[in-house]
Design an enzyme around this catalytic site. Structure first.
Site, mmCIF file in Angstrom:
data_model
loop_
_atom_site.group_PDB
_atom_site.id
_atom_site.type_symbol
_atom_site.label_atom_id
_atom_site.label_comp_id
_atom_site.label_asym_id
_atom_site.label_seq_id
_atom_site.Cartn_x
_atom_site.Cartn_y
_atom_site.Cartn_z
ATOM 1 N N ASP A 62 1.076 -1.222 0.304
ATOM 2 C CA ASP A 62 -0.452 0.098 -0.583
ATOM 3 C C ASP A 62 0.861 1.464 0.785
ATOM 4 O O ASP A 62 2.405 0.947 -0.006
ATOM 5 C CB ASP A 62 -0.737 -0.041 0.977
ATOM 6 C CG ASP A 62 -1.693 1.583 1.867
ATOM 7 O OD1 ASP A 62 -2.342 1.905 0.657
ATOM 8 O OD2 ASP A 62 -1.753 1.709 2.470
ATOM 9 N N ASP A 64 -0.193 5.227 0.655
ATOM 10 C CA ASP A 64 -0.456 6.043 1.990
ATOM 11 C C ASP A 64 -0.562 5.689 3.032
ATOM 12 O O ASP A 64 -1.315 4.922 3.722
ATOM 13 C CB ASP A 64 -1.762 6.939 1.813
ATOM 14 C CG ASP A 64 -2.020 7.803 0.345
ATOM 15 O OD1 ASP A 64 -1.476 7.759 0.532
ATOM 16 O OD2 ASP A 64 -3.182 7.833 0.999
#
Length: 213
Positions: A62, A64
């Site tokens: 991922d 963020d």
């Protein structure tokens, strides 16, 4: 006198609450501003780490709050640019950078021959792609699934593009719902609490090797 004492007592309570809130924000939102956090997150240097086997055929991150300490569609303001001294900044000169260990991790994994990908549900697809490119991280990722929706859909696309089965993938993310969804379909998924660190990566690769023997 009584009113003065009450006022002072209230001021102390308010001060404590603000300090606690600031500390919580620091831990979650920006590890770079937290005294001692970077030191606590340090682990064995990657150059001294021997990759365990079997190795995952696809390592997915991922973005963020996993690779960098902000939401690209909320906490920073495009357009982004690289300054003459090599920093990446937004329109307000906020410096865009990853968690401390991330550049070393990406470079090490590239040298070791791992195939890497990013999966993000952000609404700011083009802004995220731009920031990854300016940071010179884009070169590390063979696959990129960056758009709103389910992480399960992102991984369906990874499987279609790479041919790698879910059982031979590993995923790092800061949201429990994504970890739950991907574990259900057979991807070994690990929760990242305060950004990707050497320790988190090493533990994840070792867990994959143990469970996939």
């Amino acid at each position: 006198m009584i009113l003065t004492a009450l006022y002072r007592g209230l001021a102390v309570v308010v001060s404590v609450c603000i300090s606690s809130a600031s500390e919580s924000f620091c831990r979650k939102e920006d590890v770079h501003s937290c005294p001692g956090e970077r030191e606590k997150n340090r682990e064995v240097p990657m150059n001294n780490f021997r990759p365990p086997t079997p190795r995952p055929e696809l390592v997915v991150f991922d973005v963020d709050f996993t690779l960098w300490p902000f939401w690209v569609d909320t906490h920073v303001s495009p357009p982004f640019k690289k300054t003459s001294d090599g920093r990446v900044v937004d329109r307000h000169n906020y410096v865009i950078q990853g968690y401390e260990d991330v550049p070393e991790i990406l470079e090490w994994m590239s040298r070791q021959g791992y195939t890497m990908a990013v999966a993000s549900r952000t609404d700011a697809e083009q802004d995220m792609r731009k920031a990854l490119k300016l940071l010179d991280w884009d070169k590390y990722f063979t696959y990129r699934e960056i758009y709103p929706g389910s992480k399960t859909r992102h991984f369906e696309r990874f499987h279609e593009q790479s041919g790698v089965p879910y059982s031979k993938m590993i995923f790092f993310d800061d949201e429990e719902r994504n970890i739950y969804d991907l574990n259900r379909i057979g991807v070994l998924s690990l929760l990242v609490d305060r950004g990707l660190t050497l320790e988190v990566l090493q533990n994840g690769l070792e867990k994959f090797a143990r469970e996939r023997k």
